[in-house]
Design a protein around this motif. Sequence first.
Motif, mmCIF file in Angstrom:
data_model
loop_
_atom_site.group_PDB
_atom_site.id
_atom_site.type_symbol
_atom_site.label_atom_id
_atom_site.label_comp_id
_atom_site.label_asym_id
_atom_site.label_seq_id
_atom_site.Cartn_x
_atom_site.Cartn_y
_atom_site.Cartn_z
ATOM 1 N N THR A 296 0.855 -1.323 0.008
ATOM 2 C CA THR A 296 -0.059 -0.026 -0.100
ATOM 3 C C THR A 296 0.704 1.250 0.201
ATOM 4 O O THR A 296 1.661 1.265 0.684
ATOM 5 C CB THR A 296 -0.891 0.204 1.244
ATOM 6 N N TYR A 297 0.515 2.221 -0.898
ATOM 7 C CA TYR A 297 1.000 3.514 -0.964
ATOM 8 C C TYR A 297 0.054 4.556 -0.709
ATOM 9 O O TYR A 297 -1.133 4.706 -1.213
ATOM 10 C CB TYR A 297 1.862 3.736 -1.986
ATOM 11 N N SER A 298 0.301 5.803 -0.124
ATOM 12 C CA SER A 298 -0.548 6.477 0.234
ATOM 13 C C SER A 298 0.136 7.873 0.339
ATOM 14 O O SER A 298 1.335 8.089 0.903
ATOM 15 C CB SER A 298 -1.438 6.641 1.394
ATOM 16 N N ILE A 299 -0.610 9.020 0.027
ATOM 17 C CA ILE A 299 -0.147 10.416 0.159
ATOM 18 C C ILE A 299 -1.218 11.430 0.264
ATOM 19 O O ILE A 299 -2.387 11.310 -0.143
ATOM 20 C CB ILE A 299 0.679 10.992 -1.097
ATOM 21 N N GLY A 300 -1.227 12.171 1.386
ATOM 22 C CA GLY A 300 -2.321 12.940 2.074
ATOM 23 C C GLY A 300 -1.797 14.197 2.630
ATOM 24 O O GLY A 300 -0.624 14.361 2.747
ATOM 25 N N VAL A 301 -2.669 14.630 3.259
ATOM 26 C CA VAL A 301 -2.664 15.790 4.173
ATOM 27 C C VAL A 301 -3.455 15.647 5.359
ATOM 28 O O VAL A 301 -4.727 15.347 5.205
ATOM 29 C CB VAL A 301 -2.837 17.105 3.197
ATOM 30 N N LEU A 302 -2.741 16.270 6.565
ATOM 31 C CA LEU A 302 -3.625 16.037 7.623
ATOM 32 C C LEU A 302 -3.660 17.283 8.712
ATOM 33 O O LEU A 302 -2.690 18.129 8.540
ATOM 34 C CB LEU A 302 -2.972 15.181 8.610
ATOM 35 N N LEU A 303 -5.137 17.767 9.064
ATOM 36 C CA LEU A 303 -4.961 18.953 9.800
ATOM 37 C C LEU A 303 -5.008 18.518 11.486
ATOM 38 O O LEU A 303 -5.804 17.511 11.640
ATOM 39 C CB LEU A 303 -6.070 19.822 9.601
ATOM 40 N N GLY A 304 -4.055 18.850 12.227
ATOM 41 C CA GLY A 304 -4.160 18.297 13.684
ATOM 42 C C GLY A 304 -3.787 19.338 14.682
ATOM 43 O O GLY A 304 -3.503 20.538 14.274
ATOM 44 N N TRP A 305 -3.712 18.818 15.724
ATOM 45 C CA TRP A 305 -3.512 19.518 17.152
ATOM 46 C C TRP A 305 -2.760 18.795 18.023
ATOM 47 O O TRP A 305 -2.917 17.879 18.436
ATOM 48 C CB TRP A 305 -4.952 20.156 17.826
ATOM 49 N N GLN A 306 -1.698 19.426 18.485
ATOM 50 C CA GLN A 306 -0.748 18.811 19.301
ATOM 51 C C GLN A 306 -0.686 19.678 20.689
ATOM 52 O O GLN A 306 -0.428 20.797 20.673
ATOM 53 C CB GLN A 306 0.771 18.485 18.778
ATOM 54 N N TRP A 307 -0.787 18.770 21.734
ATOM 55 C CA TRP A 307 -0.639 19.913 23.061
ATOM 56 C C TRP A 307 -0.114 18.798 24.038
ATOM 57 O O TRP A 307 0.109 17.601 23.988
ATOM 58 C CB TRP A 307 -2.139 20.221 23.718
ATOM 59 N N PHE A 308 0.277 19.430 25.303
ATOM 60 C CA PHE A 308 1.086 18.610 26.376
ATOM 61 C C PHE A 308 0.448 18.701 27.584
ATOM 62 O O PHE A 308 -0.025 19.882 27.904
ATOM 63 C CB PHE A 308 2.500 19.102 26.202
ATOM 64 N N ILE A 309 0.207 17.728 28.435
ATOM 65 C CA ILE A 309 -0.378 17.555 29.495
ATOM 66 C C ILE A 309 0.964 17.324 30.624
ATOM 67 O O ILE A 309 1.762 16.572 30.300
ATOM 68 C CB ILE A 309 -1.355 16.656 29.885
ATOM 69 N N GLY A 310 1.177 18.321 31.635
ATOM 70 C CA GLY A 310 2.397 18.304 32.538
ATOM 71 C C GLY A 310 3.473 18.677 31.791
ATOM 72 O O GLY A 310 4.612 18.530 32.149
ATOM 73 N N ASP A 311 3.556 19.432 30.603
ATOM 74 C CA ASP A 311 4.482 19.983 29.854
ATOM 75 C C ASP A 311 5.413 18.599 29.102
ATOM 76 O O ASP A 311 5.960 19.109 28.348
ATOM 77 C CB ASP A 311 5.191 20.635 30.624
#
Length: 247
Positions: free
Chosen positions: A187-202
């Motif tokens: 399998t091969y795939s190419i795409g785009v993702l909209l995401g959010w990254q956050w931290f708990i306790g830093d």
Amino acid sequence: MDCVGFNSFQSDFTGTDFANFRYSLPHSSSSFPFMKKFIIGFQIVVLLAVFCGNSFSQIRTDGTRTEKDSVTGMMKTVTYTEIRNEETITPRHDMITINPLKFILFWNLSYYHSFGNIIAGGIGLQMPTLSSFKGFGANAEIRLYPSKKSLRGFYVAPNFSWNHLTYQYHDYLSSNSSSSSSVGADTYSIGVLLGWQWFIGDDFAIGLGLGFDHYFLSASGSSSDYNIFGSYSGNLPSLRFDIGYAW
């Protein structure tokens, strides 16, 4: 397992992005309930990003101070309340994550590195957890952070993935009773993702993302009757949830 079982198994796996465990949208009238769930999932991600991803906290300070009255010239004591916003801005340059939901099908591990305030890159590896499957996969992506807080907050991520799987089975159609064969898929795939990254306790990292992929799946084997993978080429929605540690 008879051929009917294999065909049923094929329908379960067809349309699955094995490199990133992204669930597919079938091209039929039954796709509408899935699209409704996908939209609901997108709304949940947005709400979580707003309420959980905010790295600001409010600090309230109560106190008194003595000052001179500008009219009477007398000294007086004033009680005040001060509220200010405080943001965690500890920079993170490296991050390791796993997707616990993928453990149903794949062991997986990803690593990300920040190359500046805007750009971060990531690579990942995985292997099947099901004993009847063998293989491995890899994926790579570039994350762009408009807020200029790399590895933190909202990001846009172009990505690419590849995965190879093989399935070993006993060929009952063969004249040799001990004969065994295998089928495989790339399998091969190419795409785009909209995401959010956050931290708990830093340090503890949590990430959510939604996007679309265009992927190709091709299968090969000694007998098409036992081809559980099928073949597919098209655009599918993708969903990501990961946890990890950053430093």
